[in-house]
Scaffold this active site. Structure first.
Site, PDB file in Angstrom:
ATOM      1  N   TYR A   1     -37.923 -40.630  11.462  1.00 15.99           N
ATOM      2  CA  TYR A   1     -37.713 -39.249  11.202  1.00 15.99           C
ATOM      3  C   TYR A   1     -37.947 -38.704   9.655  1.00 15.99           C
ATOM      4  O   TYR A   1     -37.354 -39.422   8.816  1.00 15.99           O
ATOM      5  CB  TYR A   1     -36.295 -38.735  11.828  1.00 15.99           C
ATOM      6  CG  TYR A   1     -35.289 -39.371  11.269  1.00 15.99           C
ATOM      7  CD1 TYR A   1     -34.628 -38.930   9.915  1.00 15.99           C
ATOM      8  CD2 TYR A   1     -34.602 -40.771  11.476  1.00 15.99           C
ATOM      9  CE1 TYR A   1     -33.671 -39.331   9.209  1.00 15.99           C
ATOM     10  CE2 TYR A   1     -33.567 -41.389  10.764  1.00 15.99           C
ATOM     11  CZ  TYR A   1     -32.999 -40.763   9.533  1.00 15.99           C
ATOM     12  OH  TYR A   1     -31.945 -40.894   8.946  1.00 15.99           O
TER      13      TYR A   1
ATOM     14  N   SER B   1     -32.361 -44.901   5.220  1.00 13.18           N
ATOM     15  CA  SER B   1     -32.940 -43.809   4.565  1.00 13.18           C
ATOM     16  C   SER B   1     -33.674 -43.503   3.365  1.00 13.18           C
ATOM     17  O   SER B   1     -32.796 -44.013   2.492  1.00 13.18           O
ATOM     18  CB  SER B   1     -31.969 -42.564   5.058  1.00 13.18           C
ATOM     19  OG  SER B   1     -32.374 -41.507   4.729  1.00 13.18           O
TER      20      SER B   1
ATOM     21  N   ARG C   1     -79.048 -14.305  -3.524  1.00 10.62           N
ATOM     22  CA  ARG C   1     -77.435 -14.284  -3.088  1.00 10.62           C
ATOM     23  C   ARG C   1     -76.696 -15.784  -3.337  1.00 10.62           C
ATOM     24  O   ARG C   1     -77.115 -16.653  -2.933  1.00 10.62           O
ATOM     25  CB  ARG C   1     -77.022 -13.607  -1.775  1.00 10.62           C
ATOM     26  CG  ARG C   1     -77.567 -12.439  -1.691  1.00 10.62           C
ATOM     27  CD  ARG C   1     -77.633 -12.181  -0.119  1.00 10.62           C
ATOM     28  NE  ARG C   1     -76.535 -11.559   0.057  1.00 10.62           N
ATOM     29  CZ  ARG C   1     -75.886 -11.332   1.227  1.00 10.62           C
ATOM     30  NH1 ARG C   1     -76.124 -12.199   2.226  1.00 10.62           N
ATOM     31  NH2 ARG C   1     -75.036 -10.524   1.538  1.00 10.62           N
TER      32      ARG C   1
ATOM     33  N   CYS D   1     -35.115 -38.805   3.480  1.00 10.84           N
ATOM     34  CA  CYS D   1     -34.311 -37.510   3.146  1.00 10.84           C
ATOM     35  C   CYS D   1     -34.497 -37.108   2.029  1.00 10.84           C
ATOM     36  O   CYS D   1     -33.742 -36.167   1.527  1.00 10.84           O
ATOM     37  CB  CYS D   1     -32.968 -37.892   3.606  1.00 10.84           C
ATOM     38  SG  CYS D   1     -32.060 -39.103   2.330  1.00 10.84           S
TER      39      CYS D   1
ATOM     40  N   GLY E   1     -66.601 -12.075  -3.885  1.00 12.04           N
ATOM     41  CA  GLY E   1     -66.860 -11.495  -4.976  1.00 12.04           C
ATOM     42  C   GLY E   1     -66.699 -11.939  -6.241  1.00 12.04           C
ATOM     43  O   GLY E   1     -66.912 -11.506  -7.394  1.00 12.04           O
TER      44      GLY E   1
ATOM     45  N   LYS F   1     -72.652 -19.809   2.814  1.00 17.11           N
ATOM     46  CA  LYS F   1     -73.310 -18.883   3.383  1.00 17.11           C
ATOM     47  C   LYS F   1     -74.835 -19.550   3.684  1.00 17.11           C
ATOM     48  O   LYS F   1     -75.269 -19.027   5.038  1.00 17.11           O
ATOM     49  CB  LYS F   1     -73.816 -17.732   2.189  1.00 17.11           C
ATOM     50  CG  LYS F   1     -74.471 -16.575   2.550  1.00 17.11           C
ATOM     51  CD  LYS F   1     -74.731 -15.996   1.433  1.00 17.11           C
ATOM     52  CE  LYS F   1     -73.363 -14.882   1.075  1.00 17.11           C
ATOM     53  NZ  LYS F   1     -73.550 -14.403  -0.344  1.00 17.11           N
TER      54      LYS F   1
ATOM     55  N   ARG G   1     -69.017 -15.844   8.275  1.00 17.16           N
ATOM     56  CA  ARG G   1     -67.943 -17.098   7.962  1.00 17.16           C
ATOM     57  C   ARG G   1     -66.645 -16.804   8.452  1.00 17.16           C
ATOM     58  O   ARG G   1     -66.309 -15.665   8.946  1.00 17.16           O
ATOM     59  CB  ARG G   1     -67.811 -17.035   6.131  1.00 17.16           C
ATOM     60  CG  ARG G   1     -67.183 -15.623   5.795  1.00 17.16           C
ATOM     61  CD  ARG G   1     -67.332 -15.548   4.292  1.00 17.16           C
ATOM     62  NE  ARG G   1     -66.831 -14.109   3.720  1.00 17.16           N
ATOM     63  CZ  ARG G   1     -66.858 -13.760   2.670  1.00 17.16           C
ATOM     64  NH1 ARG G   1     -67.685 -14.612   1.766  1.00 17.16           N
ATOM     65  NH2 ARG G   1     -66.814 -12.775   2.298  1.00 17.16           N
TER      66      ARG G   1
ATOM     67  N   HIS H   1     -31.790 -28.999 -10.272  1.00 21.68           N
ATOM     68  CA  HIS H   1     -30.697 -28.612  -9.400  1.00 21.68           C
ATOM     69  C   HIS H   1     -30.514 -27.491  -8.723  1.00 21.68           C
ATOM     70  O   HIS H   1     -30.595 -27.147  -7.561  1.00 21.68           O
ATOM     71  CB  HIS H   1     -29.323 -28.760 -10.241  1.00 21.68           C
ATOM     72  CG  HIS H   1     -28.146 -28.629  -9.432  1.00 21.68           C
ATOM     73  ND1 HIS H   1     -27.774 -27.129  -9.362  1.00 21.68           N
ATOM     74  CD2 HIS H   1     -27.503 -29.522  -8.671  1.00 21.68           C
ATOM     75  CE1 HIS H   1     -26.615 -27.256  -8.508  1.00 21.68           C
ATOM     76  NE2 HIS H   1     -26.189 -28.654  -8.198  1.00 21.68           N
TER      77      HIS H   1
ATOM     78  N   MET I   1     -69.021 -14.185  -7.248  1.00 24.26           N
ATOM     79  CA  MET I   1     -70.266 -14.612  -7.973  1.00 24.26           C
ATOM     80  C   MET I   1     -71.437 -13.435  -7.808  1.00 24.26           C
ATOM     81  O   MET I   1     -71.041 -12.562  -7.092  1.00 24.26           O
ATOM     82  CB  MET I   1     -70.889 -15.984  -7.757  1.00 24.26           C
ATOM     83  CG  MET I   1     -69.963 -16.992  -8.197  1.00 24.26           C
ATOM     84  SD  MET I   1     -70.343 -18.610  -8.087  1.00 24.26           S
ATOM     85  CE  MET I   1     -70.127 -18.503  -6.253  1.00 24.26           C
TER      86      MET I   1
HETATM   87  C1  PEP Z   1     -32.970 -38.935  -2.697  1.00 26.90           C
HETATM   88  O1  PEP Z   1     -32.632 -39.605  -3.855  1.00 26.90           O
HETATM   89  O2  PEP Z   1     -33.936 -38.800  -2.362  1.00 26.90           O
HETATM   90  C2  PEP Z   1     -31.824 -38.384  -2.193  1.00 26.90           C
HETATM   91  C3  PEP Z   1     -32.105 -37.573  -0.918  1.00 26.90           C
HETATM   92  O3  PEP Z   1     -30.564 -38.253  -2.930  1.00 26.90           O
HETATM   93  P1  PEP Z   1     -30.129 -36.981  -3.929  1.00 26.90           P
HETATM   94  O4  PEP Z   1     -31.349 -36.226  -4.030  1.00 26.90           O
HETATM   95  O5  PEP Z   1     -29.000 -36.526  -3.630  1.00 26.90           O
HETATM   96  O6  PEP Z   1     -30.303 -37.956  -5.077  1.00 26.90           O
END
Ligand code: PEP
Ligand code: MG
Length: 885
Positions: A861, A773, A97, A841, A106, A27, A341, A456, A108
């Site tokens: 990627y 990966s 203020r 991944c 709101g 402010k 703001r 899971h 303080m």
């Molecule tokens: C991992 O371990 O990051 C992976 C992609 O394999 P999972 O989760 O299936 O063990």
């Protein structure tokens, strides 16, 4: 050093600008900026956040010079305004203020009209030629000061006001006469005396000191702490205090006060949005005591101030290049801005504002992308609970898979599968196992008592776009009675509940949902991100359906096709068990021959959807016992058959199965015979899988003239030799299949890097790999040495709340540790094979903060659940923009 460097605790408004938020609070910095821009704001000064911090650190004692500095700043303000605090002619009235670095609406405190007293009230009334206004201001001051500074309960004053209005038979405060207000002032003084056992301090400078102190203390109220925790605002920032000359919106019918946004904060539309009240002070608008009027009506009653306000709104928006949330006061026809703001807005509005501002030429695409939070995109991708629901959650868990779901409680996967076909159900389990998959598929949402963000249930739910709240606190499930107990409330099967997988909230009733909002703004913004990002974005998908969804949401391929789910489906399980139980190579070959066509069918579905794009298929990973019954259950079955002297064949096959279950039982299956270790023991498995993959790829090509770019990936490699051996199996099988078919197909073979040893010897492994990966789930598990299934429900949440670690490392990558491992893996792998393609991944592939790191490290990627793709595309662009800065 014994001497402390003098810290500047006070700033005149003319000394600041918008860049000084850390010192002046949002402010104060914006007020200073407006002053700099020539926008009318009341004069004043700001007590810095450093003063608040120093006071808190000293247990509430002000730093030595602060009071002298405040007095000096006040004297300067008196000189500039030609008025005196408590003066018997031209009295100066002040507003006090709060203003933190990050806005905490709101949370303080504010005190208005400080400086009014028995000595000044008459002068003020005479000056304004409006004694009513002066007495109105006086009673407001007594109430605010009493409540905020002295801690008198708010209802005490309100009760008196309400009772006076009732006695006078009036509804509005504005209907009270001067005499009424004078009576109220006397009553309020009595009330304060009664409540406090003393008079309020009469010296206005003393009042000012106590008011500033009260604002400092309001930083540490429970509600402010809760707000900060919910919004990730550090507790040690402190608040600044803005002391400004009062301007009066309650000075008669040409005065007003109001709040406005430069655009509609719900929809983002560029339209007039705001409210005002004639003859009122700020709190009247927000408190709902009087119903404010639409801003557009101000044009008629206060045309000059209105025109000036509209122009100022435009100027401020252009200056800040963002939607503004503004507070203003009109005093006898003259406009003053009290605050501006960047306005808080819904996710949908955030996207619309960003897109419109680019079209209007106010922002570049890059600037617009930086303004949007990935979490806002996420909100729009899933059904959400109607924001106006106004209900409180009955418990809370981890926001494991975003989106909201309403449905009837069911307690096992079979019931879910049965009832979920015809009505919405929520599957509630202590934790889910792969056996529950059929229930998860049909359920609207999943609630678990145990497990965390990568349990899971969470992984599966995210993969399928099902909302999931995992590890909900204090819930008790009685599967026999089919009840769920939360607090003292017992829910039965069939009772309706609502889950919010984006926040982790659980509600004990059915709430209204609003559908996902992937609209044109959304697509346009993700489209801009695609032009900017460097990282490729692929999906983790195991079925044709997921693959189709992935393609629709912009996947450039599949980065991880887990094949274990293909083994779990109920029609596969008998053949899979047969394979595991086989006591000879021939018997195993026979069982595998049954599985092969089923696998092939799955791959065909996926490759068909992904024609022309790469698909990385990971060969079987989990330990074999996951395909077998539970050890305890199987022992009990054998025992029961033995006791009842049941069918001899049944008993002998139950015993055989028990024998296998025992043989395959492992204490730490996650560190056991998983991944390529299994394939090393049973090369027939990768061989069968490779055949199914190649046959599927060829079949799709034959059918559609084009197939997917198949890549085969070996999981859980620790030793280069493992990859060398597995590569040989896969290569030989591919060659065999291609020769038999008389076809050609390029099948790159790569590996997961998900163990610290693999990272360290990445150069040796790279010699046998066409790509890497990074499996950051297992790399987190094995790198930190924590079991993801156990830790998230256990000590990890305490670690996060106690700030031992900044966040759950399974959710957002542990930058220094696991991130460091990824970096070493990249460096060593590419040192051996320059330009080696490297993906990620693990679940982190869809997490914006982790994506920022992967961009820095030069990953090729990321691969994530289909539903996270838009976020990943967007985050990848933001990562480029932030590395450019
Ligand atoms: C991992 O371990 O990051 C992976 C992609 O394999 P999972 O989760 O299936 O063990
Ligand atoms: Mg793994």
């Amino acid at each position: 050093m014994s001497e402390t460097t003098a810290t500047k605790f006070l700033y005149d408004m003319s000394e600041g600008d918008a860049s000084m938020k850390t010192i002046l609070g949002g402010k104060g910095a914006n007020l200073a900026e407006m002053k700099r821009l020539g926008i009318p704001v009341p004069d004043g000064f700001t007590v810095s956040t450093a003063a608040c911090v120093a006071t808190m650190e000293a247990g509430g004692r002000w730093p030595d010079d602060l009071w002298d500095d405040t007095g000096a700043a006040l004297t300067r303000l008196e000189e500039r305004t030609g008025r005196t605090l408590g003066g018997s002619t031209a009295p100066l009235l002040l507003s006090i203020r709060s203003g933190a670095v990050f806005s905490m609406p709101g949370m303080m405190d504010t005190i208005l009209n400080l400086g009014i007293s028995d000595d000044t009230v008459e002068v003020l009334g005479a000056e304004a030629d409006n004694p009513r206004f002066a007495w109105d201001s006086y009673r407001r001051f007594l109430q605010m000061y009493g409540e905020v500074v002295e801690g008198v309960a708010p209802h005490v004053y309100e009760d008196e006001l309400t009772s006076l209005k009732a006695r006078r038979g009036v509804a509005q405060d504005t209907d009270l006469s001067i005499e009424d207000l004078q009576e109220l002032v006397a009553t309020f003084k009595d009330v304060s005396r009664r409540e406090l056992g003393r008079d309020l301090p009469s010296d206005p400078r003393e009042q000012l000191r106590r008011a500033v102190d009260a604002v400092f203390s309001s930083w540490d109220t429970p509600r402010a702490r809760v707000y900060r925790k919910a919004h990730g605002i550090p507790d040690n920032l402190g608040t600044a205090v803005n002391v400004m000359q009062m301007v009066f919106g309650n000075r008669g019918e040409t005065s007003a006060t109001g709040v406005c946004f430069t655009r509609n904060p719900s929809t983002g539309a560029k339209e007039l949005y705001g409210e005002f009240l004639l003859n009122a002070q700020g709190e009247d608008v927000v408190s709902g005591i009087r119903t404010p009027r639409e801003l557009s009506e101000m044009e008629e009653v206060l045309p000059t101030a209105y025109a000036q306000l509209i122009q100022t709104m435009h100027d401020l928006e252009m200056h800040y290049k963002d939607m503004q949330d503004i507070e203003f006061t009109v005093e006898e026809g003259t406009l003053y801005l009290l605050q501006t703001r960047n306005g808080k807005r819904t996710a949908a509005a955030a996207l619309k504002v960003a897109r419109d501002m680019v079209e209007e030429g106010v922002l570049t695409r890059e600037e617009a992308l930086v303004r949007i939070e990935p979490a806002q995109l996420d909100q729009l991708l899933h059904p959400a609970i109607d924001p106006d629901h106004g209900r409180s959650p009955i418990t809370r868990g981890l926001p494991a898979s975003p989106g909201a779901a309403v449905g009837q409680l069911v307690f096992d996967a079979d019931t879910a599968a049965e009832r979920g076909v015809s009505e919405p159900v929520i599957l509630v389990r202590y934790e889910t196992t792969p056996d529950d998959i059929h229930g998860v598929i049909v359920a609207q949402g999943v609630l678990t008592a145990h497990g965390g963000m990568t349990s899971h249930a969470a992984v599966v739910a995210r993969g399928m776009g099902r909302p999931c709240v995992a590890g909900a606190q204090g819930i008790r499930i009685n599967t026999a009675e089919r009840t769920l107990t939360i607090g003292g409330t017992v829910f039965h099967e069939g009772d309706v509940i609502t889950l919010d997988g984006s926040t982790g909230d659980v509600y004990g009733e059915g709430l209204e949902l609003v559908p996902p909002q992937i609209n044109e703004d959304f697509s346009a913004i993700v489209g801009w991100a695609d032009e900017i990002r460097r990282l490729g974005v692929r999906a983790n998908a195991d079925t044709g359906e997921d693959a189709a969804k992935a393609r629709e949401l912009g996947a450039e391929g599949i980065g991880l096709c887990r094949t274990e789910h293909m083994f779990m489906a109920s029609d596969r399980l008998p053949a899979v068990r047969e394979m595991i139980l086989a006591d000879s190579e021939e018997a195993r070959a026979e069982a595998l021959a049954k599985i092969l066509p089923m696998q092939q069918e799955d791959f065909e579905a996926i490759f068909t959807q992904m024609r022309g794009l790469p698909v990385t298929v990971r060969l079987l990973d989990p330990p074999l016992h996951e395909f077998l019954p539970d050890l305890v259950e199987q022992s009990l079955l054998v025992q029961r058959l033995e006791l009842t002297g049941g069918d001899a064949d049944e008993l002998s096959s139950a015993r055989a199965l028990l024998g296998q279950v025992k043989r395959l039982h492992e204490q730490n299956p996650m560190l056991g015979t998983r991944g390529c270790r299994l394939a090393m023991l049973y090369p027939e498995i990768p061989e069968m899988q490779t055949r199914a993959i190649v046959r599927a790829a060829l079949a799709v090509r034959e059918r559609h003239g084009e197939t997917a770019g198949v890549e085969i990936m070996i999981p859980l490699v620790a030793f280069a030799k493992e990859l060398e051996v597995q590569r040989e199996v896969v290569e030989r099988t591919v060659a065999d299949e291609l020769a038999a078919a008389g076809e050609e197909l390029d099948v790159p073979i790569g590996t997961m890097i998900e163990l610290p040893r693999a990272v360290i010897v990445a150069d040796q492994i790279a010699a046998h790999a066409d790509f890497f990966s990074f499996g950051t789930n297992d790399l987190t598990q094995t790198g930190i040495g924590i079991s993801r299934d156990d830790a998230e429900g256990g000590f990890l949440s305490a670690y996060v709340s106690d700030e031992v670690i900044p966040s759950n490392p399974f959710e957002s990558i542990d930058r220094d540790g696991v991130g460091g491992l990824v970096q070493i893996g990249i460096e060593r792998g590419r040192a051996a094979k320059p330009g080696l393609k490297m993906g990620v991944c693990g679940e982190h592939g869809g997490d914006p903060d982790s994506i920022a790191l992967f961009e820095e490290l030069g990953i090729s990627y990321v691969s994530c659940s289909p539903f996270r793709l838009p976020i990943a595309r967007f985050a990848a662009a933001r990562a480029v923009l932030s590395t450019k800065k």
